[in-house]
Enzyme design. Structure first.
Site, PDB file in Angstrom:
ATOM      1  N   LEU A 166      10.913   1.153   7.180  1.00 52.67           N
ATOM      2  CA  LEU A 166      10.427   1.790   5.987  1.00 52.67           C
ATOM      3  C   LEU A 166      11.292   2.859   5.426  1.00 52.67           C
ATOM      4  CD1 LEU A 166       7.911   0.750   4.255  1.00 52.67           C
ATOM      5  CD2 LEU A 166       6.955   3.260   4.882  1.00 52.67           C
ATOM      6  N   ARG A 207      -8.626 -19.682  -0.535  1.00 52.32           N
ATOM      7  CA  ARG A 207      -7.278 -19.540   0.335  1.00 52.32           C
ATOM      8  C   ARG A 207      -6.419 -20.535   0.146  1.00 52.32           C
ATOM      9  NH1 ARG A 207      -5.391 -20.929   5.477  1.00 52.32           N
ATOM     10  NH2 ARG A 207      -4.566 -19.052   6.529  1.00 52.32           N
ATOM     11  N   GLU A 232      12.313   2.931  14.028  1.00 51.89           N
ATOM     12  CA  GLU A 232      11.469   3.745  13.554  1.00 51.89           C
ATOM     13  C   GLU A 232      10.097   3.719  14.593  1.00 51.89           C
ATOM     14  OE1 GLU A 232       9.563   2.839   9.551  1.00 51.89           O
ATOM     15  OE2 GLU A 232       9.760   0.784  10.182  1.00 51.89           O
ATOM     16  N   LYS A 264       6.264  -2.153   2.044  1.00 53.59           N
ATOM     17  CA  LYS A 264       5.303  -1.645   2.588  1.00 53.59           C
ATOM     18  C   LYS A 264       4.093  -2.505   2.533  1.00 53.59           C
ATOM     19  CE  LYS A 264       3.260   3.207   3.026  1.00 53.59           C
ATOM     20  NZ  LYS A 264       3.442   3.276   4.418  1.00 53.59           N
ATOM     21  N   TYR A 302       0.879  -1.101  -0.013  1.00 57.06           N
ATOM     22  CA  TYR A 302       0.029   0.015  -0.055  1.00 57.06           C
ATOM     23  C   TYR A 302       0.963   1.220   0.181  1.00 57.06           C
ATOM     24  CZ  TYR A 302       0.928   1.179   4.998  1.00 57.06           C
ATOM     25  OH  TYR A 302       1.511   1.617   6.029  1.00 57.06           O
TER      26      TYR A 302
HETATM   27  N1  PDD Z   1       2.882   5.185   7.343  1.00 52.31           N
HETATM   28  N2  PDD Z   1       7.618   3.977   8.866  1.00 52.31           N
HETATM   29  C1  PDD Z   1       6.451   3.089   8.933  1.00 52.31           C
HETATM   30  C2  PDD Z   1       6.280   1.829   9.500  1.00 52.31           C
HETATM   31  C3  PDD Z   1       5.220   3.707   8.249  1.00 52.31           C
HETATM   32  O1  PDD Z   1       3.959   3.021   8.133  1.00 52.31           O
HETATM   33  C4  PDD Z   1       5.242   5.192   7.708  1.00 52.31           C
HETATM   34  C5  PDD Z   1       4.148   5.650   6.840  1.00 52.31           C
HETATM   35  C6  PDD Z   1       6.489   5.849   7.851  1.00 52.31           C
HETATM   36  C7  PDD Z   1       6.637   7.089   7.059  1.00 52.31           C
HETATM   37  O2  PDD Z   1       6.934   6.913   5.564  1.00 52.31           O
HETATM   38  P1  PDD Z   1       6.272   8.039   4.623  1.00 52.31           P
HETATM   39  O3  PDD Z   1       7.128   9.133   4.894  1.00 52.31           O
HETATM   40  O4  PDD Z   1       6.595   7.587   3.347  1.00 52.31           O
HETATM   41  O5  PDD Z   1       4.800   8.370   4.827  1.00 52.31           O
HETATM   42  C8  PDD Z   1       7.653   5.142   8.201  1.00 52.31           C
HETATM   43  C9  PDD Z   1       1.592   5.658   6.464  1.00 52.31           C
HETATM   44  C10 PDD Z   1       1.632   7.024   6.705  1.00 52.31           C
HETATM   45  C11 PDD Z   1       0.516   4.846   6.929  1.00 52.31           C
HETATM   46  O6  PDD Z   1       0.690   3.550   7.331  1.00 52.31           O
HETATM   47  O7  PDD Z   1      -0.609   5.509   7.088  1.00 52.31           O
END
Ligand code: PDD
Length: 282
Positions: free
Chosen positions: A201, A100, A177, A145, A33
């Site tokens: 990420l 599944r 993170e 992601k 996503y």
């Molecule tokens: N989340 N680390 C994780 C685990 C994340 O899920 C996200 C983003 C980030 C930041 O990445 P970016 O700057 O590309 O949004 C770091 C999104 C916003 C979400 O899950 O909705």
């Protein structure tokens, strides 16, 4: 429409949008996503998000059902159908619909594209975050992601129950993170953050911020730091596409930061300018 829902070309209000129960996203979270902000119907960091999306698909051997330009056009249909010109766009691609079984579906099964929009006020950069540390029990592919976010969900809830805005993950003493953001610290004028390896990420906002810091002549170090470094940081920065960036005022109930205000202010101004320039119509 307030919340526009999209599924494989069909557009209707998200509240009534139905998807098949056999979509592999439902029972395996088998997909990837992206989420980003749009202002005046201009998508901020669209190309960077598409790059990461394609990369996540490649790492999961998830075939793209359309070209990049076609994908952009489909996602724009969603944004264009939204009442509000400002908001958040989410999209995900799953490995199709089938009964599944764990191994991949037959080659003729097409991936499913789901998207939706949500009107959102644009970030003000003003809110200070309260953080809670949580052991990082995720797997070793955090750079992809994927839709599998259970440890992040549990950590975010633990943070909320502690009266905090975000959970900071750590593996032992090493900070990685946050549950849905990246984290950076300022110490003695240096901006430091975990390297973009398989434990985090590679955030788009993180990437933008590091580039802006380098442009401003602020030294950047992509090296891991510890929980002690975090607590003793001059300032702590949390970044994500939906909040952009904010600083922390508290970690586990103890005040933190506030000692690199000038550097944070310069970065904040540079980021606001980038966001405003990229999202103002030409
Ligand atoms: N989340 N680390 C994780 C685990 C994340 O899920 C996200 C983003 C980030 C930041 O990445 P970016 O700057 O590309 O949004 C770091 C999104 C916003 C979400 O899950 O909705």
């Amino acid at each position: 429409m307030i919340h526009v829902g999209y599924y494989n070309g069909r557009i209707e209000p998200l509240e009534t949008l139905m998807i098949p129960a056999g979509d592999r996203a439902v029972y395996f979270g088998d997909g990837v996503y992206e989420a980003l902000l749009f202002r005046g119907r201009i998508l901020f960091g669209f190309e960077e998000h598409l790059d990461r999306f394609e990369n996540s698909c490649r790492m999961l051997r998830l075939p793209l059902p359309m070209s990049r330009d076609q994908l952009k056009a489909e996602l724009m249909k969603c944004v264009d159908a939204t009442d509000s010109p400002d908001g958040m766009l989410y999209w995900q691609l799953s490995r199709g619909t089938e009964m599944r079984h764990h191994d991949f579906p037959e080659p003729d099964v097409r991936p499913n594209l789901l998207a939706y929009t949500k009107p959102m006020a644009m970030p003000t950069f003003a809110k200070k975050r309260r953080l809670k540390t949580v052991e990082d029990t995720r797997y070793l592919h955090c750079n992809i992601k994927t839709l599998n976010l259970i440890p992040s969900v549990m950590a975010a809830q633990a943070a909320k129950e502690a009266g905090c805005d975000e959970a900071v993950f750590h593996r032992g003493e090493t900070v990685t993170e946050c549950s849905h953001s990246n984290i950076l610290i300022f110490k003695n004028g240096v901006l430091r953050t975990h390297p973009a390896d398989n434990l985090i990420l590679p955030g788009i906002t993180r990437m933008h911020l590091l580039a802006l810091a380098r442009d401003l002549g602020i030294p950047v170090e992509e090296t891991a730091f510890t929980l002690a470094d975090l607590r003793e940081a001059d300032d702590v920065l949390v970044t994500s596409s939906t909040v952009l960036f904010s600083t922390a005022e508290e970690i586990d109930g103890i005040p933190v930061g506030g000692c690199a205000r000038e550097l944070c202010g310069r970065l904040r101004s540079a980021y606001m300018e980038k966001f405003n320039t990229c999202t103002s119509s030409k």
